[in-house]
Design a protein around this motif. Structure first.
Motif, PDB file in Angstrom:
ATOM      1  N   ASP A  41      -2.114  -5.311  15.644  1.00 49.70           N
ATOM      2  CA  ASP A  41      -0.697  -4.678  16.100  1.00 49.70           C
ATOM      3  C   ASP A  41       0.485  -5.053  15.484  1.00 49.70           C
ATOM      4  OD1 ASP A  41      -2.529  -3.683  18.451  1.00 49.70           O
ATOM      5  OD2 ASP A  41      -2.103  -5.460  19.611  1.00 49.70           O
ATOM      6  N   GLN A  42       0.633  -6.380  14.900  1.00 51.94           N
ATOM      7  CA  GLN A  42       1.804  -6.826  14.548  1.00 51.94           C
ATOM      8  C   GLN A  42       1.800  -6.121  12.820  1.00 51.94           C
ATOM      9  OE1 GLN A  42       4.219  -8.928  15.587  1.00 51.94           O
ATOM     10  NE2 GLN A  42       5.347  -8.252  13.903  1.00 51.94           N
ATOM     11  N   LEU A  43       0.838  -5.790  12.135  1.00 50.21           N
ATOM     12  CA  LEU A  43       0.978  -5.302  10.868  1.00 50.21           C
ATOM     13  C   LEU A  43       1.147  -3.366  11.049  1.00 50.21           C
ATOM     14  CD1 LEU A  43      -2.295  -6.770   9.204  1.00 50.21           C
ATOM     15  CD2 LEU A  43       0.136  -6.900   8.400  1.00 50.21           C
ATOM     16  N   THR A  44       0.604  -3.173  12.062  1.00 55.90           N
ATOM     17  CA  THR A  44       1.126  -1.562  12.304  1.00 55.90           C
ATOM     18  C   THR A  44       2.568  -1.441  12.839  1.00 55.90           C
ATOM     19  OG1 THR A  44      -1.221  -1.272  13.341  1.00 55.90           O
ATOM     20  CG2 THR A  44       0.529   0.215  13.715  1.00 55.90           C
ATOM     21  N   LYS A  45       2.963  -2.555  13.622  1.00 56.73           N
ATOM     22  CA  LYS A  45       4.288  -2.333  14.151  1.00 56.73           C
ATOM     23  C   LYS A  45       5.230  -2.510  12.870  1.00 56.73           C
ATOM     24  CE  LYS A  45       5.919  -5.675  16.937  1.00 56.73           C
ATOM     25  NZ  LYS A  45       6.347  -6.694  17.735  1.00 56.73           N
ATOM     26  N   ASP A  46       4.903  -3.568  12.038  1.00 55.92           N
ATOM     27  CA  ASP A  46       5.827  -3.824  10.907  1.00 55.92           C
ATOM     28  C   ASP A  46       5.954  -2.709   9.852  1.00 55.92           C
ATOM     29  OD1 ASP A  46       6.190  -6.477  11.832  1.00 55.92           O
ATOM     30  OD2 ASP A  46       4.943  -7.484  10.317  1.00 55.92           O
ATOM     31  N   ALA A  47       4.594  -2.229   9.643  1.00 60.82           N
ATOM     32  CA  ALA A  47       4.523  -0.794   8.768  1.00 60.82           C
ATOM     33  C   ALA A  47       5.328   0.236   9.313  1.00 60.82           C
ATOM     34  CB  ALA A  47       3.118  -0.710   8.685  1.00 60.82           C
ATOM     35  N   ARG A  48       5.167   0.556  10.626  1.00 61.60           N
ATOM     36  CA  ARG A  48       5.889   1.533  11.133  1.00 61.60           C
ATOM     37  C   ARG A  48       7.550   1.383  11.098  1.00 61.60           C
ATOM     38  NH1 ARG A  48       2.758   3.252  16.829  1.00 61.60           N
ATOM     39  NH2 ARG A  48       0.977   4.174  15.663  1.00 61.60           N
ATOM     40  N   ARG A  49       7.659   0.080  11.308  1.00 54.70           N
ATOM     41  CA  ARG A  49       9.319  -0.220  11.348  1.00 54.70           C
ATOM     42  C   ARG A  49       9.983   0.079   9.694  1.00 54.70           C
ATOM     43  NH1 ARG A  49       9.543  -5.477  12.560  1.00 54.70           N
ATOM     44  NH2 ARG A  49       9.253  -5.164  14.762  1.00 54.70           N
ATOM     45  N   ALA A  50       9.125  -0.368   8.932  1.00 59.89           N
ATOM     46  CA  ALA A  50       9.407  -0.158   7.481  1.00 59.89           C
ATOM     47  C   ALA A  50       9.585   1.256   7.164  1.00 59.89           C
ATOM     48  CB  ALA A  50       8.634  -0.903   6.621  1.00 59.89           C
ATOM     49  N   ILE A  51       8.750   2.263   7.579  1.00 62.30           N
ATOM     50  CA  ILE A  51       8.625   3.706   7.348  1.00 62.30           C
ATOM     51  C   ILE A  51       9.829   4.283   7.978  1.00 62.30           C
ATOM     52  CG2 ILE A  51       7.411   5.761   7.604  1.00 62.30           C
ATOM     53  CD1 ILE A  51       6.289   4.195   5.555  1.00 62.30           C
ATOM     54  N   PHE A  52      10.032   3.786   9.177  1.00 58.90           N
ATOM     55  CA  PHE A  52      11.208   4.468   9.910  1.00 58.90           C
ATOM     56  C   PHE A  52      12.471   3.892   9.142  1.00 58.90           C
ATOM     57  CE2 PHE A  52      14.707   3.575  13.180  1.00 58.90           C
ATOM     58  CZ  PHE A  52      14.590   5.248  13.928  1.00 58.90           C
ATOM     59  N   ARG A  53      12.635   2.883   8.550  1.00 58.26           N
ATOM     60  CA  ARG A  53      13.636   2.688   7.897  1.00 58.26           C
ATOM     61  C   ARG A  53      13.907   3.213   6.575  1.00 58.26           C
ATOM     62  NH1 ARG A  53      13.637  -4.126   8.673  1.00 58.26           N
ATOM     63  NH2 ARG A  53      14.083  -3.944  10.822  1.00 58.26           N
ATOM     64  N   GLY A  54      13.135   4.206   6.101  1.00 57.85           N
ATOM     65  CA  GLY A  54      13.011   4.668   5.169  1.00 57.85           C
ATOM     66  C   GLY A  54      12.187   4.232   3.830  1.00 57.85           C
ATOM     67  N   THR A  55      11.672   3.182   3.835  1.00 59.28           N
ATOM     68  CA  THR A  55      10.838   2.589   2.907  1.00 59.28           C
ATOM     69  C   THR A  55       9.876   3.396   2.582  1.00 59.28           C
ATOM     70  OG1 THR A  55      11.134   0.285   3.781  1.00 59.28           O
ATOM     71  CG2 THR A  55       9.718   0.243   2.174  1.00 59.28           C
ATOM     72  N   GLU A  56       9.604   3.511   1.193  1.00 65.13           N
ATOM     73  CA  GLU A  56       8.487   4.281   0.697  1.00 65.13           C
ATOM     74  C   GLU A  56       7.199   3.568   1.082  1.00 65.13           C
ATOM     75  OE1 GLU A  56       8.326   7.168  -1.170  1.00 65.13           O
ATOM     76  OE2 GLU A  56      10.617   7.208  -0.684  1.00 65.13           O
ATOM     77  N   PRO A  57       6.019   4.567   1.476  1.00 64.21           N
ATOM     78  CA  PRO A  57       4.821   4.046   1.657  1.00 64.21           C
ATOM     79  C   PRO A  57       4.060   3.108   0.681  1.00 64.21           C
ATOM     80  CG  PRO A  57       5.017   6.292   2.416  1.00 64.21           C
ATOM     81  CD  PRO A  57       6.227   6.021   1.814  1.00 64.21           C
ATOM     82  N   ARG A  58       4.537   3.366  -0.622  1.00 62.72           N
ATOM     83  CA  ARG A  58       3.811   2.395  -1.792  1.00 62.72           C
ATOM     84  C   ARG A  58       4.362   1.310  -1.554  1.00 62.72           C
ATOM     85  NH1 ARG A  58       0.660   4.581  -5.785  1.00 62.72           N
ATOM     86  NH2 ARG A  58       0.353   6.997  -5.513  1.00 62.72           N
ATOM     87  N   ARG A  59       5.815   1.385  -1.218  1.00 62.49           N
ATOM     88  CA  ARG A  59       6.424   0.011  -1.251  1.00 62.49           C
ATOM     89  C   ARG A  59       5.925  -0.937  -0.138  1.00 62.49           C
ATOM     90  NH1 ARG A  59      12.758  -1.555  -1.622  1.00 62.49           N
ATOM     91  NH2 ARG A  59      12.431  -3.897  -1.630  1.00 62.49           N
ATOM     92  N   VAL A  60       5.617  -0.416   1.094  1.00 62.65           N
ATOM     93  CA  VAL A  60       5.106  -1.040   2.109  1.00 62.65           C
ATOM     94  C   VAL A  60       3.726  -1.478   1.884  1.00 62.65           C
ATOM     95  CG1 VAL A  60       4.412  -0.599   4.636  1.00 62.65           C
ATOM     96  CG2 VAL A  60       6.204   0.628   3.796  1.00 62.65           C
ATOM     97  N   ILE A  61       2.666  -0.784   1.252  1.00 65.92           N
ATOM     98  CA  ILE A  61       1.730  -1.291   0.763  1.00 65.92           C
ATOM     99  C   ILE A  61       1.717  -2.457  -0.105  1.00 65.92           C
ATOM    100  CG2 ILE A  61      -0.533  -0.501  -0.476  1.00 65.92           C
ATOM    101  CD1 ILE A  61      -0.099   2.529   0.389  1.00 65.92           C
ATOM    102  N   ARG A  62       2.390  -2.357  -0.931  1.00 67.42           N
ATOM    103  CA  ARG A  62       2.619  -3.472  -1.945  1.00 67.42           C
ATOM    104  C   ARG A  62       3.285  -4.732  -1.308  1.00 67.42           C
ATOM    105  NH1 ARG A  62       5.396  -1.009  -5.325  1.00 67.42           N
ATOM    106  NH2 ARG A  62       7.830  -1.870  -4.665  1.00 67.42           N
ATOM    107  N   GLU A  63       4.058  -4.440  -0.546  1.00 68.17           N
ATOM    108  CA  GLU A  63       4.866  -5.541   0.251  1.00 68.17           C
ATOM    109  C   GLU A  63       4.027  -6.415   1.132  1.00 68.17           C
ATOM    110  OE1 GLU A  63       8.654  -4.568   1.594  1.00 68.17           O
ATOM    111  OE2 GLU A  63       9.267  -4.522  -0.293  1.00 68.17           O
ATOM    112  N   MET A  64       3.138  -5.451   1.924  1.00 70.68           N
ATOM    113  CA  MET A  64       2.228  -6.153   2.867  1.00 70.68           C
ATOM    114  C   MET A  64       0.977  -6.455   2.192  1.00 70.68           C
ATOM    115  SD  MET A  64       2.983  -3.490   6.022  1.00 70.68           S
ATOM    116  CE  MET A  64       1.919  -4.478   7.127  1.00 70.68           C
ATOM    117  N   ARG A  65       0.728  -6.205   1.150  1.00 72.94           N
ATOM    118  CA  ARG A  65      -0.440  -6.742   0.206  1.00 72.94           C
ATOM    119  C   ARG A  65      -1.640  -6.111   0.804  1.00 72.94           C
ATOM    120  NH1 ARG A  65       0.963 -12.965  -0.567  1.00 72.94           N
ATOM    121  NH2 ARG A  65       2.905 -12.776  -1.770  1.00 72.94           N
ATOM    122  N   LEU A  66      -1.538  -4.634   1.245  1.00 65.41           N
ATOM    123  CA  LEU A  66      -2.791  -4.043   1.654  1.00 65.41           C
ATOM    124  C   LEU A  66      -3.650  -3.570   0.616  1.00 65.41           C
ATOM    125  CD1 LEU A  66      -0.755  -2.036   4.385  1.00 65.41           C
ATOM    126  CD2 LEU A  66      -2.083  -4.017   4.627  1.00 65.41           C
TER     127      LEU A  66
END
Length: 66
Positions: A41-66
């Motif tokens: 739940d927390q990881l999903t919420k954090d990823a959605r928030r980042a995408i909503f703010r305009g962060t590129e999905p690749r950056r989200v993946i890298r920053e979250m170490r997915l």
């Protein structure tokens, strides 16, 4: 040279009841499942928030170490 008494170690082997072992395993499994659900739940919420703010999905993946 001194001798150290290790009276905190059990002198006899303790028989661990199988019923108790099963209950411990079930409880640990339930606790692990709850923790996994919270993490998901927390990881999903954090990823959605980042995408909503305009962060590129690749950056989200890298920053979250997915």
């Amino acid at each position: 040279m001194s001798v150290i008494n290790c009276d905190y170690l059990p002198a006899d082997k303790v028989v661990f009841p199988p019923e108790l072992a099963l209950l411990v395993v079930r409880k640990a499994s339930a606790m692990a499942a709850a923790l996994e659900e919270q993490a998901l739940d927390q990881l999903t919420k954090d990823a959605r928030r980042a995408i909503f703010r305009g962060t590129e999905p690749r950056r989200v993946i890298r920053e979250m170490r997915l």
